[in-house]
Scaffold this active site. Structure first.
Site, PDB file in Angstrom:
ATOM      1  N   ARG A 294      45.413 -17.888 -84.932  1.00 57.23           N
ATOM      2  CA  ARG A 294      45.971 -19.212 -84.655  1.00 57.23           C
ATOM      3  C   ARG A 294      45.174 -20.341 -85.290  1.00 57.23           C
ATOM      4  NH1 ARG A 294      47.585 -19.680 -78.615  1.00 57.23           N
ATOM      5  NH2 ARG A 294      45.494 -18.836 -78.565  1.00 57.23           N
TER       6      ARG A 294
ATOM      7  N   LYS B  70      44.600  -0.765 -77.107  1.00 56.27           N
ATOM      8  CA  LYS B  70      44.777  -0.742 -75.665  1.00 56.27           C
ATOM      9  C   LYS B  70      44.469  -2.129 -75.089  1.00 56.27           C
ATOM     10  CE  LYS B  70      41.574   0.636 -72.782  1.00 56.27           C
ATOM     11  NZ  LYS B  70      40.227   0.240 -72.359  1.00 56.27           N
TER      12      LYS B  70
ATOM     13  N   HIS C  16      40.146   4.631 -79.065  1.00 56.07           N
ATOM     14  CA  HIS C  16      39.007   4.767 -79.972  1.00 56.07           C
ATOM     15  C   HIS C  16      38.179   6.025 -79.690  1.00 56.07           C
ATOM     16  CE1 HIS C  16      36.561   2.885 -76.810  1.00 56.07           C
ATOM     17  NE2 HIS C  16      35.490   3.266 -77.466  1.00 56.07           N
TER      18      HIS C  16
ATOM     19  N   LYS D  87      35.944   9.061 -82.354  1.00 58.38           N
ATOM     20  CA  LYS D  87      34.515   9.425 -82.290  1.00 58.38           C
ATOM     21  C   LYS D  87      34.326  10.791 -82.929  1.00 58.38           C
ATOM     22  CE  LYS D  87      33.509   6.865 -78.040  1.00 58.38           C
ATOM     23  NZ  LYS D  87      32.362   5.994 -78.220  1.00 58.38           N
TER      24      LYS D  87
ATOM     25  N   GLU E 158      28.384   4.709 -67.939  1.00 56.87           N
ATOM     26  CA  GLU E 158      27.939   3.541 -68.711  1.00 56.87           C
ATOM     27  C   GLU E 158      26.892   2.773 -67.909  1.00 56.87           C
ATOM     28  OE1 GLU E 158      31.210   1.624 -71.211  1.00 56.87           O
ATOM     29  OE2 GLU E 158      32.203   2.040 -69.316  1.00 56.87           O
TER      30      GLU E 158
ATOM     31  N   ASP F 218      41.351   1.495 -67.106  1.00 51.28           N
ATOM     32  CA  ASP F 218      40.512   1.152 -68.264  1.00 51.28           C
ATOM     33  C   ASP F 218      39.992   2.406 -68.979  1.00 51.28           C
ATOM     34  OD1 ASP F 218      39.045  -0.777 -69.882  1.00 51.28           O
ATOM     35  OD2 ASP F 218      37.241  -0.029 -68.886  1.00 51.28           O
TER      36      ASP F 218
ATOM     37  N   HIS G  35      41.050   7.240 -72.330  1.00 51.70           N
ATOM     38  CA  HIS G  35      39.951   8.015 -72.908  1.00 51.70           C
ATOM     39  C   HIS G  35      39.700   9.356 -72.195  1.00 51.70           C
ATOM     40  CE1 HIS G  35      39.471   4.238 -74.797  1.00 51.70           C
ATOM     41  NE2 HIS G  35      38.640   3.688 -73.952  1.00 51.70           N
TER      42      HIS G  35
ATOM     43  N   LYS H 277      30.725   2.212 -64.294  1.00 58.06           N
ATOM     44  CA  LYS H 277      29.886   1.195 -64.925  1.00 58.06           C
ATOM     45  C   LYS H 277      28.633   0.978 -64.082  1.00 58.06           C
ATOM     46  CE  LYS H 277      33.416  -1.042 -67.581  1.00 58.06           C
ATOM     47  NZ  LYS H 277      33.168  -0.370 -68.856  1.00 58.06           N
TER      48      LYS H 277
HETATM   49  C1  BG6 Z   1      36.766   0.572 -73.617  1.00 58.08           C
HETATM   50  C2  BG6 Z   1      36.769   0.062 -72.210  1.00 58.08           C
HETATM   51  O1  BG6 Z   1      38.041   1.057 -73.955  1.00 58.08           O
HETATM   52  O2  BG6 Z   1      35.813   1.623 -73.733  1.00 58.08           O
HETATM   53  C3  BG6 Z   1      35.380  -0.410 -71.826  1.00 58.08           C
HETATM   54  O3  BG6 Z   1      37.698  -0.999 -72.081  1.00 58.08           O
HETATM   55  C4  BG6 Z   1      34.362   0.672 -72.057  1.00 58.08           C
HETATM   56  O4  BG6 Z   1      35.345  -0.834 -70.466  1.00 58.08           O
HETATM   57  C5  BG6 Z   1      34.476   1.228 -73.464  1.00 58.08           C
HETATM   58  O5  BG6 Z   1      33.071   0.098 -71.875  1.00 58.08           O
HETATM   59  C6  BG6 Z   1      33.587   2.430 -73.660  1.00 58.08           C
HETATM   60  O6  BG6 Z   1      33.563   2.780 -75.018  1.00 58.08           O
HETATM   61  P1  BG6 Z   1      32.289   3.449 -75.693  1.00 58.08           P
HETATM   62  O7  BG6 Z   1      32.729   3.709 -77.091  1.00 58.08           O
HETATM   63  O8  BG6 Z   1      31.166   2.473 -75.568  1.00 58.08           O
HETATM   64  O9  BG6 Z   1      32.041   4.701 -74.907  1.00 58.08           O
END
Ligand code: BG6
Length: 481
Positions: A51, A148, A178, A182, A216, A235, A240, A330
């Site tokens: 934008r 996502k 993603h 990996k 995490e 999330d 994932h 987390k």
């Molecule tokens: C994201 C989530 O898709 O993946 C995050 O929204 C999370 O909350 C992240 O921290 C984790 O990804 P990675 O690659 O750091 O394991």
């Protein structure tokens, strides 16, 4: 070790949301690395679209700063940086209005691969997809990439699929998870399907249980608003963790090819039993000072989970009776992602009762310290009879493959796959919907019960309840070190 770099066809890549966090932190640094490796052909153009009113020099400056911030110092090369920035163009665009679309159409070139990366809120997918067609920017050969969250439940995911399907065919749509990009996640497939060793044991007859952990240390930080409407289930689990589960549990596809892979993953999701309330534990970190979910999320009444642990059952011939325990959270003790496959006891011990038996466990470490270890029983050396001991056959990929091993970031791999037109590592629409169809009733049930997440200390391994989930089955989680 020098990796084999296969250049891709020349392309025009348009990134919508080009000034956003993901573009600056992941997408453009990823493209820079591929450029540096010689994988992006001369003549390719990356067009930022957002934008903000800005000229191309302003955009290049912005990306130069992002590269300075997000690349490792060893990756920065002033000459390469200069040539990379020269590849960038910029157009200020109004996703919902008419501004900028003609200019963008004018920038598209004839015979190039065209890819459109939508790093924007899903609410804009429909507007952008429609305008790409109205202005003749997208054609049948174009590819569209979406990030996502792909929906918030089954209904919204279906609506997004419908919106995209209104303008693109499924073979043009690249839904990013993603985790699939990996290297170590892809390695799961290599371990399973390129070795004869594990497959005969890979079933309920020989596998006691499987643990999948994605722990995490980070909290929700500045993403509190998004996260509070999402929680660990939406999330991390719906996408994932579900993908990891599929890769571990799926049948061998006949070929490493997009639909063959995705058909098999879909069957796993469809074979998941509904989750019993007792097989679920939700937690929320709760600490003094800043380390508190309620403070970080800015919602003092939040019932959103920052941790989840579950026991899943897959009802098919291969897995009936072998539980899959998943946990993610987390602000835990450390950052660990791993999958551990624990095998059953040998049917008979010839070494007598005095010898303590320990399970054979295959651990696939996804991050950090990517690698694998296999715990096996051996004879403890020395006198004293046949004393057994369990040891790890431990392989760190960095050691095995060379210490300068450069593991590419997930986004690098995925963007290049878009350009190559390879959808194997992307989610198909029906897969995403099946995952939501399993997740939705679980969330609806805890909402109906009014369940509060169980508090846990930041820096711990999660709430007590998660330990109990395992203990009651006579098992325990692997330690999060
Ligand atoms: C994201 C989530 O898709 O993946 C995050 O929204 C999370 O909350 C992240 O921290 C984790 O990804 P990675 O690659 O750091 O394991």
């Amino acid at each position: 070790m020098v990796a084999r770099v296969i250049p891709v066809d020349c392309f025009d890549l348009v990134i919508f949301g080009a000034t956003g966090d993901l573009a600056r932190r992941k997408i453009l640094p990823g493209l820079y690395r591929r450029w540096k490796e010689g994988q992006i052909p001369e003549g390719a153009v990356i067009i930022g679209a957002a934008r903000s009113e800005m000229n191309v020099d302003g955009y290049r400056e912005m990306i130069r700063a992002a590269l300075d911030e997000f690349l490792n110092p060893s990756e920065r090369d002033p000459e390469v940086m200069q040539s990379f920035l020269a590849m960038l163009d910029y157009v200020a665009i109004d996703a919902r209005g008419e501004g900028g679309w003609k200019a963008l159409a004018g920038k598209m070139r004839g015979d190039m691969v065209r890819a459109f990366y939508l790093s924007v809120a899903p609410a804009l997918f429909g507007d952008i997809a429609a305008r790409l067609h109205e202005h003749g920017i997208a054609n049948r050969a174009s590819r569209i990439v979406v990030e996502k969250p792909f929906g918030n439940d089954l209904e919204s995911a279906r609506a997004l699929n419908d919106v995209l399907a209104g303008h693109f065919h499924e073979d043009q749509i690249y839904r990013i998870d993603h985790y699939l990009g990996k290297e170590t996640v892809q390695n799961l497939m290599a371990v399973r399907f390129a070795n004869i060793l594990f497959e005969p044991l890979w079933n309920a007859q020989f596998v006691d249980h499987v643990q999948i952990t994605v722990a995490e240390t980070v909290g929700v930080g500045g993403r509190g608003d998004y996260y509070d409407h999402s929680g660990a289930m939406r999330d991390m689990v719906q996408n994932h963790m579900m993908q990891l589960l599929c890769l571990i549990a799926m049948e061998p596809p006949h070929h490493f090819e997009p639909d063959a892979m995705r058909d098999e993953k879909l069957k796993v999701i469809r074979a998941l039993d509904p989750l019993a309330p007792g097989d679920l534990v939700r937690g929320q970190y709760s600490g003094d000072g800043g380390d508190d979910y309620l403070l970080e999320s800015g919602n003092p009444d939040s019932m959103t989970e920052s941790f989840i642990a579950m026991k899943l059952q897959i009802s098919n011939w291969r897995w009936k009776g072998t539980p899959f325990y998943l946990r993610t959270g987390k602000r835990l003790k450390s950052r660990v992602s791993e999958i551990a496959v624990t095998f059953k006891e040998p049917p008979h011990s010839i070494f007598g009762e005095s010898n303590l038996w320990r399970e054979n466990v295959l651990v696939i470490r996804l991050q950090p310290d990517e690698g694998m270890d296999l715990r096996v029983m051996i004879k403890e050396p020395g006198p004293g009879g046949m004393r057994l001991k369990d040891v790890a056959l431990d392989m760190s990929f960095a050691e095995a493959l060379g210490n300068d091993l450069d593991i590419p970031d997930a986004y690098e791999r995925l963007i290049m796959d878009v350009i190559r037109g390879n959808q194997t590592l992307f989610m198909r629409g029906d897969e995403v919907e099946a995952a939501w169809a399993w997740v939705d009733p679980v969330i609806a049930a805890w909402e109906a019960r009014g369940d509060r997440p169980e508090p846990y200390d930041p820096g711990s391994t999660g709430p007590e309840g998660a330990l109990m989930l395992m203990h009651r089955d006579g098992r325990r989680w692997r330690e999060i070190r």
